[in-house]
Scaffold this active site. Structure first.
Site, PDB file in Angstrom:
ATOM      1  N   ASP A  40      37.383 -38.718  37.966  1.00 15.86           N
ATOM      2  CA  ASP A  40      38.291 -38.056  38.903  1.00 15.86           C
ATOM      3  C   ASP A  40      39.693 -38.067  38.307  1.00 15.86           C
ATOM      4  O   ASP A  40      40.244 -39.129  38.034  1.00 15.86           O
ATOM      5  CB  ASP A  40      38.275 -38.786  40.246  1.00 15.86           C
ATOM      6  CG  ASP A  40      38.971 -38.014  41.354  1.00 15.86           C
ATOM      7  OD1 ASP A  40      39.997 -37.379  41.080  1.00 15.86           O
ATOM      8  OD2 ASP A  40      38.499 -38.055  42.503  1.00 15.86           O
ATOM      9  N   CYS A  80      39.896 -32.496  44.591  1.00 14.67           N
ATOM     10  CA  CYS A  80      38.595 -33.168  44.516  1.00 14.67           C
ATOM     11  C   CYS A  80      37.433 -32.367  45.082  1.00 14.67           C
ATOM     12  O   CYS A  80      36.520 -31.964  44.365  1.00 14.67           O
ATOM     13  CB  CYS A  80      38.685 -34.516  45.227  1.00 14.67           C
ATOM     14  SG  CYS A  80      39.965 -35.604  44.568  1.00 14.67           S
ATOM     15  N   LYS A 128      31.048 -41.459  43.555  1.00 16.69           N
ATOM     16  CA  LYS A 128      31.793 -40.441  44.283  1.00 16.69           C
ATOM     17  C   LYS A 128      31.103 -39.090  44.182  1.00 16.69           C
ATOM     18  O   LYS A 128      30.978 -38.516  43.096  1.00 16.69           O
ATOM     19  CB  LYS A 128      33.225 -40.338  43.751  1.00 16.69           C
ATOM     20  CG  LYS A 128      34.100 -39.401  44.567  1.00 16.69           C
ATOM     21  CD  LYS A 128      35.565 -39.516  44.186  1.00 16.69           C
ATOM     22  CE  LYS A 128      36.425 -38.675  45.119  1.00 16.69           C
ATOM     23  NZ  LYS A 128      37.871 -38.819  44.834  1.00 16.69           N
ATOM     24  N   HIS A 251      59.866 -22.322  39.888  1.00 15.39           N
ATOM     25  CA  HIS A 251      59.181 -21.370  40.751  1.00 15.39           C
ATOM     26  C   HIS A 251      59.154 -21.950  42.164  1.00 15.39           C
ATOM     27  O   HIS A 251      58.989 -23.170  42.339  1.00 15.39           O
ATOM     28  CB  HIS A 251      57.753 -21.148  40.234  1.00 15.39           C
ATOM     29  CG  HIS A 251      57.011 -20.070  40.943  1.00 15.39           C
ATOM     30  ND1 HIS A 251      56.354 -20.283  42.138  1.00 15.39           N
ATOM     31  CD2 HIS A 251      56.821 -18.752  40.639  1.00 15.39           C
ATOM     32  CE1 HIS A 251      55.786 -19.147  42.529  1.00 15.39           C
ATOM     33  NE2 HIS A 251      56.050 -18.205  41.646  1.00 15.39           N
ATOM     34  N   ASP A 313      36.646 -33.661  37.782  1.00 15.48           N
ATOM     35  CA  ASP A 313      36.875 -32.620  38.788  1.00 15.48           C
ATOM     36  C   ASP A 313      38.177 -31.860  38.555  1.00 15.48           C
ATOM     37  O   ASP A 313      38.296 -30.680  38.861  1.00 15.48           O
ATOM     38  CB  ASP A 313      36.835 -33.208  40.204  1.00 15.48           C
ATOM     39  CG  ASP A 313      37.798 -34.366  40.408  1.00 15.48           C
ATOM     40  OD1 ASP A 313      38.432 -34.831  39.437  1.00 15.48           O
ATOM     41  OD2 ASP A 313      37.902 -34.839  41.559  1.00 15.48           O
ATOM     42  N   HIS A 314      39.164 -32.533  37.992  1.00 15.40           N
ATOM     43  CA  HIS A 314      40.466 -31.931  37.685  1.00 15.40           C
ATOM     44  C   HIS A 314      41.222 -32.906  36.803  1.00 15.40           C
ATOM     45  O   HIS A 314      40.686 -33.960  36.425  1.00 15.40           O
ATOM     46  CB  HIS A 314      41.258 -31.618  38.960  1.00 15.40           C
ATOM     47  CG  HIS A 314      41.347 -32.780  39.904  1.00 15.40           C
ATOM     48  ND1 HIS A 314      42.157 -33.870  39.671  1.00 15.40           N
ATOM     49  CD2 HIS A 314      40.704 -33.032  41.073  1.00 15.40           C
ATOM     50  CE1 HIS A 314      42.013 -34.741  40.647  1.00 15.40           C
ATOM     51  NE2 HIS A 314      41.134 -34.267  41.515  1.00 15.40           N
TER      52      HIS A 314
END
Length: 538
Positions: A40, A80, A128, A251, A313-314
């Site tokens: 994760d 997630c 998880k 931004h 996941d990222h």
């Protein structure tokens, strides 16, 4: 030093054994076992140069040397639950309407693991999972639902570091280690005695930041926690201090994220470096868990007929762009590791092809010789991996899509990577300006060149709209947010004001609770015209 020497010797032994025996995808005519370890918040750039030099990751290195490393692998949503929903379903998040950490797949959704089991695999998932609806905190879902409201409130704790134990403290993330122990035990006791091919999934929490306990029960994860043992794996002299744009040049959506993530204050350079060092150390601990799974496969003589996949996941921004956490399309947040090793698969290969997590569903099924069910967003990577296959670029699109609809970002966000370009569009495509980065020349993503290259921006926007009608999706999310929040508010009755005032944003909320409630009332009951918030505090 002795412990490091033992670990290095073990890795070298594993490499030698695999080179000797790992020759075919299906040894002795049997289908290969499949093991996936998903961490994760693991920054994929740590698996190749120059990022891999900053921290010792011996088992990631092992997979890279004996398998295939995808250098341009991306999450389909940098948070997630939606990200994992895409991985387990093989579909983009707008197709499954996985809008935030609370709204993802139904509990009965068919995953690739279900299909493996239905086709004769012994299956086990542990750790998880986090891909079905209904989980995560109330704060998390309310912040996602109300992101269009004209509010600017800090939703996270300020990122901090915490040192645990001493030089002999190896097991810091106890829950992850317990799950890793269970996975290794399952391999020894169940998989080793089975006459079926098996599939094992292990989900780790690391290197996701820990919950900041001092902020109370509603706090999110803003503590980077590790021990001196793991910090020793980090080459502090190689830690870079990211450049930040001044607030006025940011931004508007990035500014909103910086503020709500509580990163708009003053950070000393040493503080930023320490956060990054602790994060890298947490990655090293996750790598050791991967190593324990690989060792269990070797000890049971299963490694030679097992495909091992490591991904996440990222990523984690770790103070790049004046942010921590994920929820961003910048590389630190959206770029994930993807390494695949197994019998009959290519060794030492580095692949530039753009890929994403939705590709894992068809890839796993292809490895197992199973036809996919339904329409998938992803494409099998096996032709890229297998020694027996010739790969044609026509088999995989030359773009990847990622999208985000959750908290800490006040507009639905769509990222298209194609060639050297990263194009980021927002909301309805009109109310919020897009961003365009040349990631080949501008690796730090500090120069938005959308106005400099209008033809490129127009071409990529057309391609994006051909993939997803993103203004329509943004409107759908906007309406869902209002409906979901209204139902939640109604369910609380007279307790609503007290509950909403005590969520993670309570410090800022209570400065002017009445005005904040009125802002929500206006948003909730106004016309259904789509809008977005991009204001800055005075």
């Amino acid at each position: 030093k002795r412990r490091n020497a033992v670990m290095n010797a073990e890795v070298l032994a594993l490499i030698l054994l695999f080179q000797m025996y790992g020759h075919s995808l299906c040894q002795n005519g049997t289908r290969p076992n499949i093991v996936m370890v998903m961490s994760d918040a693991f920054d994929g750039r740590l698996t190749f140069d120059p990022g891999r030099k900053v921290v010792q990751l011996p088992y990631v290195n092992y997979l890279r040397e004996l398998g295939t490393n995808f250098l341009n692998a991306y999450t389909n949503s940098p948070i997630c639950c939606p990200s994992r929903a895409a991985m387990w379903s093989g579909q983009f998040v707008h197709l499954t309407q996985s809008w935030n950490n609370y709204k993802c797949l139904d509990a009965n959704a068919t995953t690739w693991m279900d299909l493996l089991e239905a086709n004769g695999y012994l299956t086990k998932s542990m750790g998880k999972l986090d891909y079905t609806s209904g989980s995560h905190s109330v704060s998390n879902r309310v912040e996602a639902w109300t992101r269009d409201v004209q509010l600017l409130l800090r939703q996270e704790g300020r990122p901090v570091t915490q040192l645990a134990g001493n030089m002999s403290t190896v097991r810091v993330m106890i829950k992850d280690w317990e799950n890793t122990d269970k996975a290794a035990q399952w391999i020894h006791q169940r998989a080793a005695s089975s006459h079926q091919p098996f599939a094992l999934y292990l989900g780790l929490n690391l290197p996701h930041p820990y919950k900041t306990e001092s902020l109370g029960p509603t706090a999110g994860g803003s503590t980077f926690l590790t021990s001196p043992y793991w910090l020793k794996k980090v080459s502090s002299e190689l830690i870079t201090i990211p450049k930040w744009l001044p607030f006025a040049a940011m931004h508007p959506v990035d500014y909103y994220s910086t503020f709500t993530k509580n990163c708009s204050g003053v950070f000393a350079e040493e503080e930023v470096k320490r956060i990054r060092a602790f994060y890298y150390a947490m990655c090293a601990e996750a790598d050791a868990m991967l190593g324990q799974v690989i060792s269990a496969l070797r000890e049971t003589e299963l490694l030679n007929n097992t495909v091992v996949i490591f991904t996440a996941d990222h990523g984690e921004l770790a103070m790049e762009h004046r942010q921590f956490y994920k929820m961003s399309m910048f590389e630190g947040s959206s770029h994930v590791p993807l390494l695949i090793m197994g019998p009959g698969l290519k060794s030492g290969l580095q692949v530039d092809q753009l890929v994403s997590l939705v590709d894992l569903y068809p890839t796993v099924l292809d490895i197992a010789g199973i036809l996919p069910v339904g329409i998938l967003s992803g494409h099998s990577l096996l032709p890229l991996l297998s020694n027996a296959s010739a790969f044609s670029k026509k088999q995989h699109p030359d773009w990847v899509l990622s999208e985000y609809h959750g908290c800490n970002v006040n507009a639905s966000t769509y990222m298209l990577r194609s060639g050297r370009w990263k194009y980021i569009a927002y909301a309805d495509g009109l109310s919020v300006p897009p961003q365009l980065f040349d990631v080949t020349l501008d690796k730090e993503e500090l120069h938005n060149v959308a106005l400099k290259f209008p033809d490129v921006q127009a071409h990529l926007d057309k391609l994006l709209r051909n993939i997803v009608d993103y203004p329509k999706v943004s409107t759908t999310v906007h309406l869902y947010n209002k409906k979901a929040f209204g139902a939640w508010r109604h369910s609380l009755g007279r307790n609503y004001s007290q509950v909403i005032a005590n969520l993670r944003w309570h410090v800022d909320w209570q400065k002017d609770a009445l005005a904040n409630e009125r802002a929500i009332d206006r948003w909730l009951y106004d016309s259904l015209l789509y809008g977005t918030h991009s204001s800055r505090p005075n």
